[in-house]
Every structure is written in C-alpha cells, then in structure tokens.
Design an enzyme around this catalytic site. Structure first.
Site, short mmCIF file in Angstrom:
data_model
loop_
_atom_site.label_atom_id
_atom_site.label_comp_id
_atom_site.label_asym_id
_atom_site.label_seq_id
_atom_site.Cartn_x
_atom_site.Cartn_y
_atom_site.Cartn_z
N HIS A 217 0.87 -1.18 0.00
CA HIS A 217 0.00 0.00 0.00
C HIS A 217 0.91 1.23 0.00
O HIS A 217 2.01 1.18 0.55
CB HIS A 217 -0.84 -0.06 1.29
N ASP B 279 3.04 -4.48 8.12
CA ASP B 279 1.82 -3.71 7.93
C ASP B 279 0.67 -4.71 8.01
O ASP B 279 0.41 -5.46 7.07
CB ASP B 279 1.88 -3.03 6.55
N GLN C 83 -4.53 -5.16 6.82
CA GLN C 83 -5.54 -6.04 6.19
C GLN C 83 -5.57 -7.43 6.84
O GLN C 83 -6.28 -8.31 6.36
CB GLN C 83 -5.25 -6.19 4.70
N LYS D 175 -10.47 -0.77 10.48
CA LYS D 175 -10.59 -1.93 9.60
C LYS D 175 -10.97 -3.18 10.40
O LYS D 175 -11.14 -4.26 9.85
CB LYS D 175 -9.27 -2.17 8.86
N CYS E 299 -4.69 2.37 -3.69
CA CYS E 299 -3.45 2.90 -3.06
C CYS E 299 -2.30 1.93 -3.28
O CYS E 299 -1.48 1.71 -2.38
CB CYS E 299 -3.64 3.17 -1.57
N1 PLP Z 1 -1.76 -0.73 4.68
C1 PLP Z 1 -2.68 -1.45 4.05
C2 PLP Z 1 -2.32 -2.81 3.54
C3 PLP Z 1 -3.97 -0.93 3.88
O1 PLP Z 1 -4.89 -1.65 3.24
C4 PLP Z 1 -4.25 0.36 4.38
C5 PLP Z 1 -5.59 0.96 4.16
O2 PLP Z 1 -6.31 0.60 3.27
C6 PLP Z 1 -3.25 1.05 5.05
C7 PLP Z 1 -2.02 0.47 5.18
C8 PLP Z 1 -3.49 2.40 5.61
O3 PLP Z 1 -4.39 2.32 6.68
P1 PLP Z 1 -5.03 3.62 7.29
O4 PLP Z 1 -5.64 4.37 6.15
O5 PLP Z 1 -6.05 3.09 8.24
O6 PLP Z 1 -3.96 4.38 7.96
#
Ligand code: PLP
Length: 406
Positions: free
Chosen positions: A123, A200, A203, A226, A364
């Site tokens: 992401h 990270d 998900q 999430k 993203c």
């Molecule tokens: N990392 C991953 C794999 C994501 O799917 C997302 C959000 O969709 C993020 C990071 C960023 O999360 P947040 O927008 O809650 O900070």
C-alpha cells in the site's frame, strides 16, 4: 457464523439501509468495516458519562477515563499476544504508525547509503514514508517483486538483502489482492541478517489471528477502523527493547519526564511515543470492537470468510472475460478483478446504482497495478456479516452491468 448471521447483521444498523433504492450490499470492507452497536454506544457513553483527559487529572472522572483507556491497551496486548502492554503504542492508524516508525528510525538507525526493503504489493502508506526517508537521508529503497499469482518471489530475497539492509517493511496481507504473506519466514530471514522487521497488518488483524511473539517481528501495525472500530485509532506493537532505544516522534505533553529550558527527559513506554491528548473516545470504542471480534472468535471469522471467498471466486470465474488479480491459494476475503474491455470504474458506478458498494481503482497500490499493466481493479472484500445471498445479488448485478457496458 452462518446460524448467527441474522443476529449479527442486526448488530450493524447501517446494514439495514437502502442505497439508491436497493438494500445495501457492503463489499468494501478492506477500505473500512462497519461498526456494531457496541462500538457506536461506547463513543456515546464515553461523552455522556466518562469524558475527561487521561493520565493527568487526580479527579475521579479523569481516573475513570484513564482506566477505560488503559484497559484497551491491555485488550490490544492480549489480542496480538504482546509480552507487555508497554509495547502497545496508540496512533491514528496504520499510516501514522509507519510514518512514526520511519521517522524515528531515520534518526540514527538508518544512515546514508543504507537500504530499506519493501515489496511490490505494498500500500502507498508502506512505500511513500520510506521514500521520504530515503530522500531525507540518502538511503536506498529496494523492492521484492511478486509473481503473476500475486505471491512474493522469495527466491529473490537473498540477492536483495545486503549488509546495508537495515529495515524490511512488508504487508501481512495485500489490500489489493488478499495474498497472505509467509510472514514468519520473512521475519526469520530478517532476524538471520540482523534487519529490523516491520509488518503492515492493516488487512490482516480483522481476518486472521495475529500473535506477535509467535511471528517474532520487531514491529506490527494496524488500524482500528478496519477491525470494526472507529476511525482515528491505530496501533504499533513494538519490541520493548527497540522502543526503549529509539528516540521519540512528536514532542509535547505526556511524552516527557522532566522539562527545563536546558534539557528535557522523556517518559517511559509507551507514553514516550504518545505526545498530546490522545483519541480517548475512539480508543475506548476500539476496545468494544475487539470485545465483539473476540466474542465471535477470529478463527471462526476466518473460516466463514474463507467460505464466502471460495463461493464468490467460483461464481466470478464463470463470467466471460474475467481476470482475477491475486490467485494464490492463501488469501483473505478479497476479490480483485478486471473484465476484458470494461473499465473498472464503469462497473463500480453501475453496481452502486444497484446498492452494491465495491471499491474500484488502484487501491493505493499504483506500483502493483503497473506490474499487472492494468488501470485498476474492481475489489469486492467480505466481512463476517456478509452472506452468500449478497454474493448472488452481486453476481447478478455484475452480469447486468457487463451486458450494459459491452
Ligand atoms: N496498509 C494497508 C495494507 C492498507 O490496506 C491500508 C488501508 O487501506 C493502510 C495500510 C493504511 O491504513 P489507514 O488508512 O487506516 O492508515
């Protein structure tokens, strides 16, 4: 899960809504999940009966708010099986978590000429902060590629890791494909090379069990929204030893021990990384979300969502021109796809008219889209409150959209 689904759906008032004249089918759970009444009520209860600043007041209300707030830190500790709640740092979300880590690691740990490794499926929030660090201090970003199924090319790790590699930051689960990465194997590799591992988990945390001690990672990040909690609250798990060694991020109240104009000393963990008044209400409601998930059981959630994924994948594959992006066997409930000759956005617009919420676009993850040479995908992502009937409605609506767009 199946036998409780009607009751479960009643816990989520938003799911009873109609959108564009049709019952809402919410398949955008990878973007954010809906909230059960317990979470909504926790926010309202907090402002109705508990509101005070935390950690600094001696009065009863402040102590009550502090207790509720700190109880959530303990709930998070249990949820990810950290050794100590001092290893749980609250942030606004995964994005802030990775920015925080990249910035504090750039103050001495990562130096000019050092290398930072990420993967091709990240992401943007696990790419851009590292690029910013590279620009700032002259470090180098390297990328572990993926294959056509959307799996990491693990055999390339050896050539990518050098004695300059300081950090390997990678997704537990891909938001654009659902791929579950072999994180224990990846962490074992980082350990054998003395590299800091950052996962990270944005998900993953709502779909599969997370045990940070078993994984052995240095840092693990995720977002409350999430996992059925509110927006504006997220988590960094970090090994105590490392968090103690690293410098603070923001300066201000709460993160200090003693302040004089000549010198400031810093607070103990985790407060050293939590400057200013935190997001108290949403943290407390996040605790209610974790209780809700624990009550259902993350293993049961994983099993049910897997059934939904298998059912939907089977149906999708029968459609003409269908290409699923992310075809590994080890996936969470994310179905990303393109249909020959039709732009994903057009499908999304028509599905929305029929009450179906999916995400379309690049998710993203622009480098990943470039890899597959596609402008974007349609992404349907399921949660435990979704049903097989909803998948049938989605497939019918998709067929209708395809007929209209061809
Ligand atoms: N990392 C991953 C794999 C994501 O799917 C997302 C959000 O969709 C993020 C990071 C960023 O999360 P947040 O927008 O809650 O900070």
């Amino acid at each position: 899960m199946k036998d409780r689904i009607l009751q479960i759906r009643k816990d989520f008032p938003i799911l009873q809504q109609h959108v564009n004249g049709n019952p809402l089918v919410y398949f955008d759970n990878a973007a954010t999940t809906q909230k059960p009444l317990e979470v909504i009520d926790a926010i309202s209860n907090y402002y109705t009966t508990q509101n005070a600043n935390v950690h600094r007041g001696n009065h009863s209300l402040s102590q009550l708010a502090t207790t509720y707030y700190e109880n959530v830190r303990e709930k998070v500790r249990v949820f990810v099986n950290a050794k100590s709640s001092t290893e749980i740092v609250f942030t606004r979300g995964t994005t802030e978590a990775i920015n925080l880590l990249s910035k504090i690691l750039a103050k001495g740990t990562i130096k000019k000429g050092d290398e930072i490794l990420v993967t091709e499926m990240e992401h943007h929030s696990n790419i851009v902060p590292w690029q910013m660090v590279c620009e700032e201090i002259g470090a180098i970003l390297k990328v572990l590629p993926i294959n056509t199924k959307g799996e990491l090319e693990l055999n390339k790790l050896d050539e990518l890791i050098t004695n300059k590699t300081r950090v390997f930051s990678f997704a537990h689960v891909s938001n654009a494909m659902g791929t579950i990465n072999p994180i224990k194997e990846l962490v074992a590799t980082t350990k054998s090379h003395g590299i800091i591992s950052i996962i990270d988990g944005a998900q993953a945390a709502s779909h599969i069990p997370v045990d940070v001690q078993d994984i052995g990672c240095d840092f693990y990040c995720f977002s409350g929204h999430k996992i059925y909690g509110p927006t504006g609250i997220g988590v960094i798990y970090g090994k105590e030893e490392l968090l103690n060694q690293l410098p603070p991020y923001h300066g201000g109240g709460e993160m200090i021990d003693k302040v004089t104009f000549e010198k400031t000393t810093y607070n103990v963990l985790p407060f050293k990384f939590e400057a200013g008044t935190p997001n108290i209400a949403d943290t407390i409601a996040f605790g209610a979300a974790l209780d809700y998930v624990n009550e259902l059981g993350i293993e049961k959630i994983a099993a049910y969502e897997h059934e939904l994924l298998t059912y939907a994948t089977g149906k999708l594959m029968q459609l003409e021109g269908m290409q699923i992006i992310g075809t590994t066997n080890n996936k969470t409930s994310v179905l990303s796809f393109v249909i020959a000759g039709i732009h994903p956005t057009d499908i999304g617009i028509l599905l929305d008219k029929m009450g179906i919420a999916v995400r379309t676009g690049q998710h993203c993850a622009q480098p990943l889209m470039d890899k597959f040479k596609i402008p974007g995908t349609v992404r349907a992502s399921f949660a435990f409150y979704n049903t097989f009937e909803e998948i049938d409605i989605f497939i019918d609506a998709l067929q209708k959209s395809m007929r209209m767009l061809k």
